[in-house]
Scaffold this motif. Structure first.
Motif, mmCIF file in Angstrom:
data_model
loop_
_atom_site.group_PDB
_atom_site.id
_atom_site.type_symbol
_atom_site.label_atom_id
_atom_site.label_comp_id
_atom_site.label_asym_id
_atom_site.label_seq_id
_atom_site.Cartn_x
_atom_site.Cartn_y
_atom_site.Cartn_z
ATOM 1 N N UNK A 192 0.842 -1.187 0.000
ATOM 2 C CA UNK A 192 0.000 0.000 0.000
ATOM 3 C C UNK A 192 0.880 1.240 0.000
ATOM 4 N N UNK A 193 0.297 2.380 0.312
ATOM 5 C CA UNK A 193 1.074 3.612 0.412
ATOM 6 C C UNK A 193 1.868 3.603 1.720
ATOM 7 N N UNK A 194 3.041 4.257 1.730
ATOM 8 C CA UNK A 194 3.816 4.323 2.971
ATOM 9 C C UNK A 194 3.022 4.995 4.089
ATOM 10 N N UNK A 195 3.081 4.412 5.267
ATOM 11 C CA UNK A 195 2.436 5.001 6.434
ATOM 12 C C UNK A 195 3.369 5.971 7.131
ATOM 13 N N UNK A 196 2.971 6.521 8.262
ATOM 14 C CA UNK A 196 3.830 7.445 9.001
ATOM 15 C C UNK A 196 5.198 6.819 9.315
ATOM 16 N N UNK A 197 6.254 7.560 9.001
ATOM 17 C CA UNK A 197 7.601 7.081 9.284
ATOM 18 C C UNK A 197 8.111 6.017 8.338
ATOM 19 N N UNK A 198 7.427 5.784 7.206
ATOM 20 C CA UNK A 198 7.823 4.739 6.261
ATOM 21 C C UNK A 198 8.291 5.329 4.939
ATOM 22 N N UNK B 204 22.380 6.922 18.430
ATOM 23 C CA UNK B 204 23.516 7.148 19.312
ATOM 24 C C UNK B 204 23.589 6.007 20.314
ATOM 25 N N UNK B 205 24.796 5.660 20.792
ATOM 26 C CA UNK B 205 24.897 4.603 21.805
ATOM 27 C C UNK B 205 23.994 4.910 22.997
ATOM 28 N N UNK B 206 23.229 3.911 23.415
ATOM 29 C CA UNK B 206 22.338 4.093 24.548
ATOM 30 C C UNK B 206 20.924 4.484 24.177
ATOM 31 N N UNK B 207 20.656 4.693 22.867
ATOM 32 C CA UNK B 207 19.295 5.043 22.466
ATOM 33 C C UNK B 207 18.315 3.918 22.803
ATOM 34 N N UNK B 208 18.746 2.675 22.538
ATOM 35 C CA UNK B 208 17.978 1.509 22.966
ATOM 36 C C UNK B 208 16.597 1.389 22.370
ATOM 37 N N UNK B 209 16.426 1.819 21.115
ATOM 38 C CA UNK B 209 15.110 1.714 20.492
ATOM 39 C C UNK B 209 15.006 0.399 19.723
ATOM 40 N N UNK B 210 14.071 -0.483 20.068
ATOM 41 C CA UNK B 210 13.940 -1.741 19.330
ATOM 42 C C UNK B 210 13.398 -1.484 17.929
ATOM 43 N N UNK B 211 13.712 -2.388 16.981
ATOM 44 C CA UNK B 211 13.217 -2.205 15.613
ATOM 45 C C UNK B 211 11.695 -2.186 15.558
ATOM 46 N N UNK B 212 11.141 -1.289 14.751
ATOM 47 C CA UNK B 212 9.698 -1.249 14.517
ATOM 48 C C UNK B 212 9.411 -1.845 13.141
ATOM 49 N N UNK B 213 8.290 -2.526 13.024
ATOM 50 C CA UNK B 213 7.884 -3.070 11.741
ATOM 51 C C UNK B 213 7.144 -2.006 10.948
ATOM 52 N N UNK B 214 7.143 -2.181 9.621
ATOM 53 C CA UNK B 214 6.326 -1.315 8.787
ATOM 54 C C UNK B 214 4.865 -1.762 8.893
ATOM 55 N N UNK B 215 3.997 -1.064 8.165
ATOM 56 C CA UNK B 215 2.596 -1.476 8.097
ATOM 57 C C UNK B 215 2.448 -2.752 7.287
#
Length: 363
Positions: A23-29, A93-104
Motif C-alpha cells: 500500500x502507500x507508505x504510512x507514518x515514518x515509512x 547514538x549509543x544508549x538510544x535503545x530503540x527496538x526495531x519497529x515493523x512497517x505497516x
C-alpha cells in the motif's frame, strides 16, 4: 502495487520469488525501488543455522535504492533521492535503545509479512531509520554492500578497535566483510596487515585490498605463523613470549577462529604493557571455550563488534569517499552479480564457500 520479492517460508526449503502487495507508505515509512542488494552470510544463519525460525518473511539488509514515496513525518529523504538501506538505525547514538519497529502491511498470499528492513526484493517498504540519503552520483550497483559488508568490516577497525598507524593486525576470513576490514586497516596504515584464510586465491585477492602477507590456515598453524611474523619479542612476567598482534579480527565466527584470534594477540607484561585485542566481527554459529587464564595473565581483551559499531549517517559518507578515491575497490569486492530469480543458487554457492568477495542481486 505488486512487486517481486524472495520469500523465506521454513528452514531447508528454497526461497520463493513471488509478488508481494504494497500500500502507500504510512507514518515514518519509505518506499524505495532497489537497484542492487548484497547477499550477506548472516542470512544463511536465518535460513539454515541456529537462528532459523519458521517464516514467512523477507530477507536481506543492504541495498542501493531510489526513493519512490514517503509517509507522514519523513523529512530526510524525498521521492527521487538515492539512498542506502541498512540494518542499523541511521542516526542512533549509543544508549538510544530503540527496538526495531515493523512497517505497516505487506501482503503475500493474504498474509502480512511486514519487516523492519529487507532488500531481496524489487521494492522495499522500510522504516525511515534504515534509509540513509546519499549523493545522487554514487554507483548504483557495487555500493549496495556498504550497508552491511563494508559497515561491519571497516567499522570494526575504525570504531570498535580504533586501529592506529603502525599497529599490527590480522583478519581471519577474507570474504566481503574481511576484505572491508583489510581496506580499513590499509587506510589506517596498520603494519603488518595479515590475511588468514583457507584459500590461496582469496589470500591473493586480500593483498589487492592492502594485506601485506597471507597465511593459509589449511596448510599451517595460523597462530604459530603469526607468532613467527611478529616475533620473537621478549618474555613477559609469566615467561610467555610477547610475540603476537595488537589486534586480531574474526570475520567468520567459527569456534576455531574465535580461539585463534584470542591466541594470536600478544600477551602484555604487567611491568610494561597491556595485551592485544581480539575482535569478534562475524556472527558466531556456536559457542567457544577460551583459555581465560591466558586472557587474564596476558591482560588480553576479547570484544564484540556488532555492525562495526557504526552510525550510518556519520560513517557512510566516509566509505563513499574511500570508494571514489580508490581506497575501497568495491568493483573488485563485488565478485558475482545475479538476478533475483537466481537467489537460491547464489545462496547455495555462498554456503559452500565459493564466493570470493560479495555477491549482489541486480534488479
Amino acid at each position: 502495487m505488486q512487486s517481486k520479492a524472495a520469500i523465506f517460508t521454513e528452514p531447508g526449503q528454497p526461497l520463493l520469488v513471488e509478488d508481494v502487495e504494497y500500500g502507500e507508505p504510512g507514518p515514518g515509512e519509505v518506499l524505495v525501488r532497489n537497484f542492487a542488494s548484497g547477499i550477506c552470510h548472516s542470512q544463511l544463519h536465518q535460513m539454515h543455522g541456529p537462528r532459523a525460525v519458521p517464516g514467512p518473511f523477507m530477507l536481506g539488509h543492504e541495498a542501493t535504492s531510489e526513493v519512490v514515496a514517503v509517509g507522514e513525518g519523513v523529512d530526510h529523504v524525498a521521492p527521487g533521492d538515492i539512498a542506502f538501506l541498512t540494518w542499523i538505525p541511521r542516526d542512533a547514538a549509543p544508549g538510544d535503545g530503540q527496538p526495531p519497529q515493523l512497517t505497516g502491511e505487506i501482503r503475500w498470499r493474504g498474509e502480512n509479512i511486514a519487516r523492519a528492513i529487507y532488500t531481496w526484493s524489487e521494492h522495499t517498504l522500510a522504516r525511515q531509520e534504515y534509509v540513509v540519503r546519499v549523493p545522487d552520483d554514487v554507483a548504483r550497483d557495487v555500493t549496495s554492500i556498504i550497508g552491511c559488508a563494508v559497515m561491519t568490516g571497516a567499522g570494526a577497525v575504525l570504531n570498535t578497535a580504533d586501529v592506529r598507524r603502525g599497529q599490527s593486525a590480522a583478519v581471519f576470513g577474507v570474504g566481503g566483510v574481511g576484505l572491508s576490514a583489510i581496506s580499513a586497516l590499509a587506510v589506517r596504515e596498520a603494519d603488518p596487515i595479515i590475511a588468514v584464510d583457507l584459500d590461496d586465491a582469496k589470500l591473493e585477492l586480500a593483498k589487492h585490498f592492502g594485506a601485506t602477507v597471507g597465511v593459509n590456515a589449511a596448510e599451517r598453524d595460523a597462530v604459530a605463523a603469526i607468532g613467527e611474523l611478529t616475533g620473537p619479542g621478549t618474555m613477559n612476567w609469566f615467561n610467555q613470549p610477547t610475540s603476537g598482534l595488537e589486534f586480531a579480527f574474526d570475520c567468520i565466527g567459527k569456534e576455531i577462529t574465535m580461539h585463534q584470534i584470542a591466541e594470536a594477540v600478544r600477551p602484555g607484561d604487567i611491568t610494561n604493557t597491556r595485551g592485544g585485542t581480539a575482535v569478534l566481527v562475524g556472527v558466531p554459529d556456536g559457542e567457544a571455550s577460551l583459555n581465560m587464564l591466558d586472557i587474564l595473565r596476558g591482560e588480553k581483551r576479547f570484544i564484540g563488534s556488532y555492525g562495526g559499531s557504526c552510525r550510518p549517517d556519520r560513517d557512510f559518507p566516509e566509505f563513499i569517499r574511500w570508494h571514489k578515491e580508490g581506497m575501497l575497490d568495491l568493483d573488485l569486492l563485488v565478485s558475482e552479480r545475479v538476478a533475483l530469480d537466481d537467489i537460491n543458487d547464489a545462496t547455495a554457492r555462498l554456503r559452500r564457500g565459493e564466493i570470493a568477495g560479495r555477491s549482489i542481486i541486480e534488479f
